[in-house]
Design an enzyme around this catalytic site. Structure first.
Site, mmCIF file in Angstrom:
data_model
loop_
_atom_site.group_PDB
_atom_site.id
_atom_site.type_symbol
_atom_site.label_atom_id
_atom_site.label_comp_id
_atom_site.label_asym_id
_atom_site.label_seq_id
_atom_site.Cartn_x
_atom_site.Cartn_y
_atom_site.Cartn_z
ATOM 1 N N LYS A 48 42.331 42.607 50.039
ATOM 2 C CA LYS A 48 42.878 41.652 49.064
ATOM 3 C C LYS A 48 44.144 42.198 48.420
ATOM 4 O O LYS A 48 44.228 43.401 48.131
ATOM 5 C CB LYS A 48 41.857 41.380 47.952
ATOM 6 C CG LYS A 48 42.368 40.382 46.904
ATOM 7 C CD LYS A 48 41.465 40.304 45.690
ATOM 8 C CE LYS A 48 42.136 40.968 44.503
ATOM 9 N NZ LYS A 48 41.436 40.740 43.225
ATOM 10 N N GLU A 64 46.517 36.294 48.026
ATOM 11 C CA GLU A 64 46.234 35.747 46.692
ATOM 12 C C GLU A 64 47.495 35.611 45.847
ATOM 13 O O GLU A 64 47.936 36.585 45.233
ATOM 14 C CB GLU A 64 45.214 36.636 45.947
ATOM 15 C CG GLU A 64 44.910 36.109 44.551
ATOM 16 C CD GLU A 64 43.863 36.921 43.788
ATOM 17 O OE1 GLU A 64 43.413 37.956 44.286
ATOM 18 O OE2 GLU A 64 43.513 36.488 42.670
ATOM 19 N N LYS A 69 43.650 32.743 48.760
ATOM 20 C CA LYS A 69 42.949 32.757 47.464
ATOM 21 C C LYS A 69 43.900 32.263 46.384
ATOM 22 O O LYS A 69 44.623 33.059 45.773
ATOM 23 C CB LYS A 69 42.443 34.175 47.170
ATOM 24 C CG LYS A 69 41.787 34.320 45.795
ATOM 25 C CD LYS A 69 40.970 35.594 45.697
ATOM 26 C CE LYS A 69 40.455 35.797 44.297
ATOM 27 N NZ LYS A 69 39.430 36.847 44.212
HETATM 28 P P1 13P Z 1 38.707 35.996 38.586
HETATM 29 O O1 13P Z 1 37.826 35.007 39.337
HETATM 30 O O2 13P Z 1 38.030 36.643 37.417
HETATM 31 O O3 13P Z 1 40.057 35.417 38.289
HETATM 32 O O4 13P Z 1 38.950 37.220 39.579
HETATM 33 C C1 13P Z 1 39.218 36.976 40.890
HETATM 34 C C2 13P Z 1 40.106 38.027 41.429
HETATM 35 O O5 13P Z 1 39.761 38.737 42.340
HETATM 36 C C3 13P Z 1 41.452 38.173 40.856
HETATM 37 O O6 13P Z 1 42.210 38.991 41.683
#
Ligand code: 13P
Length: 340
Positions: free
Chosen positions: A136, A177, A219
């Site tokens: 990620k 993300e 994401k």
């Molecule tokens: P949240 O769902 O608390 O936003 O965290 C998800 C995440 O991995 C952020 O990088």
């Protein structure tokens, strides 16, 4: 690069009915979660807490992947089973956060760029050997009077695409993300316009960097109003705007979209996902990759007390099951009260 293998991992992470647990809090971030419940931020407490989550009953039916932090990937259960092995044994893909955090972007006040590309190829090799099937990287885009700038969006999209290409080279599925933050008083339309611009740039960068879309998971944030906006949209308005925005920008080749919760409450995040899946069918799996919205009640139920580990695990399992129901539009708020 094994394209079939990447696609298979990506599909397992967001298999129908399943989503991802984001348990990759860095040491400063987990401290923010432990402080309110009076738990010391020690290596042992972090290990005990993650073991509680990863051994929760029934979660293999609702959770397809877990994102870990470097320390967690190397930790074991009390009985000596490495966490990646424990998860893989339950049919859950182990994953690892590889970015080094969002740092101020020089010359662009109020904006950040995510660091961590240097040495990444070597780190991915090691993570693969430790059992990671996916990674990620989180890019952060803030909304304000004069921001985001096009340059900030480009810089973050470029870094995300370089990271994603390196992951695929190592046969690791990249979670891509790009998070548009909920901080501020902007309205839903402004969040949609910014999310539009960000996704446009991210998919353009992924294509230019030859990232194979069949082997990623996106994401994104949901399209919501800023936390301080007086005009808060309904669940239906959030679902409509989010699905519209994603349909415009995310090619059908992408196996799955797994939302972050970004500061929404547990029940809000579940209800919004449910409303989006009621609007299906969609070209991709519409799933979750929540951190706070899967852990808030589990943290409270546990409270650092070894006698309440089972209560904490049950609270997490309940949230996972509620989001599992939201994956097919079968969630109802009435299921929250007392039901497990
Ligand atoms: P949240 O769902 O608390 O936003 O965290 C998800 C995440 O991995 C952020 O990088």
């Amino acid at each position: 690069m094994n394209l079939d293998g990447l696609n298979k991992i990506a599909r397992a992470m967001v298999a129908p009915g399943k989503g991802i647990l984001a348990a990759d809090e860095s040491h400063p971030t987990i401290k923010k979660r432990f402080d309110p419940i009076g738990v010391d931020n020690t290596e042992q407490n972090r290990r005990v807490y993650r073991e509680m989550l990863f051994t929760a009953p029934g979660i293999e039916d609702w959770i397809g992947g877990v994102i870990m932090f470097d320390e967690t990937l190397r930790q074991h259960t009390a009985s000596g089973i490495p966490f990646p092995e424990l998860l893989a044994g339950r049919g859950i893909v182990p994953g690892i956060k590889v970015d080094a955090g969002a740092k101020p972007l020089a010359g662009f006040p109020g904006e950040t760029v995510t660091e961590g590309l240097d040495g990444l190829r070597k780190r991915l090799e090691e993570y693969r050997s430790l059992g990671a099937g996916f990674a990620k990287w989180r890019a952060v885009i803030a909304i304000g009077d004069e921001i985001p700038t096009a340059f900030c969006i480009e810089a973050n999209a470029h870094a995300l695409a370089r990271y994603a290409a390196l992951c695929q080279e190592a046969d690791i599925v990249p979670i891509v993300e790009p998070e548009v933050l909920m901080d501020g008083d902007h309205d839903l339309a402004r969040c949609e316009a910014v999310t539009d611009a960000v996704l446009l740039e991210v998919f353009s960068a992924l294509a230019r960097h030859r990232v194979v879309l069949e082997g990623i998971v996106l994401k994104p944030n949901m399209v919501v109003a800023g936390q301080d906006c007086p005009q808060q949209p309904t669940v239906e308005e959030v679902a409509e705007a989010t699905v519209r925005c994603l349909r415009r920008h995310v090619p059908a080749a992408v196996p799955g979209i797994a939302f972050l919760s970004g500061g929404q409450s547990e029940e809000e995040a579940t209800a919004n996902l449910d409303a989006m899946n009621r609007r299906g069918p969609h070209p991709w799996e519409l799933s979750f990759s929540y951190g706070r919205a899967l852990q808030a009640s589990a943290l409270r139920a546990w409270g650092g007390d070894s006698a309440r580990l089972e209560a904490g695990a049950q609270a997490f399992a309940h949230r996972a099951r509620m989001n599992h129901l939201a994956r097919s539009g079968d969630y109802q708020p009435a299921l929250e009260s007392g039901a497990s």
